[in-house]
Design a protein around this motif. Sequence first.
Motif, short mmCIF file in Angstrom:
data_model
loop_
_atom_site.label_atom_id
_atom_site.label_comp_id
_atom_site.label_asym_id
_atom_site.label_seq_id
_atom_site.Cartn_x
_atom_site.Cartn_y
_atom_site.Cartn_z
N GLY A 15 0.79 -1.21 0.00
CA GLY A 15 0.00 0.00 0.00
C GLY A 15 0.83 1.27 0.00
O GLY A 15 0.29 2.37 -0.19
N ARG A 66 -1.65 2.47 -11.11
CA ARG A 66 -0.91 2.57 -9.84
C ARG A 66 0.44 3.27 -10.02
O ARG A 66 0.89 3.96 -9.11
CB ARG A 66 -0.67 1.18 -9.25
N ASN A 83 2.67 3.84 -6.64
CA ASN A 83 1.71 3.92 -5.54
C ASN A 83 1.00 2.59 -5.36
O ASN A 83 1.01 1.74 -6.25
CB ASN A 83 0.70 5.03 -5.81
N SER A 84 0.36 2.43 -4.22
CA SER A 84 -0.41 1.22 -3.92
C SER A 84 0.42 -0.04 -4.21
O SER A 84 -0.05 -0.97 -4.86
CB SER A 84 -1.71 1.19 -4.73
N LYS A 86 2.32 -3.53 -4.13
CA LYS A 86 1.91 -4.87 -3.72
C LYS A 86 3.14 -5.76 -3.57
O LYS A 86 4.18 -5.49 -4.20
CB LYS A 86 0.99 -5.47 -4.78
#
Length: 115
Positions: A15, A66, A83-84, A86
């Motif tokens: 995240g 993302r 971003n975001s 994983k």
Amino acid sequence: QVQLVESGGGSVQPGGSLRLSCAASGSRFRASVMGWYRQAPGNQRELVAEITGGTRAKYADSVEGRFTISRDNVPDTVYLQMNSLKPEDTAVYYCKAVVLFSTYWGQGTQVTVSS
């Protein structure tokens, strides 16, 4: 001879965000294409994102929405805002530049996404 120097890798929790940078030097010609690839252990190197001398960009399906690629043209510098993140984004990220039809690679920077 074109040299590519990458920076910005590191470790982050799922995240989270990281921003990679790659600066090109050693040529008086601009790179026609700059981009980022990545390679996870046991996998082949794969495209993450590329951008032309203008603003035309393409992304891997797995990062669309993302990640954002951008570049400055003087000097040639490419950025990757991630971003975001994983866990499956964990890999060594390599900068690529195409100058006068020759392809150059950076040394790679590790990105680790883990809780």
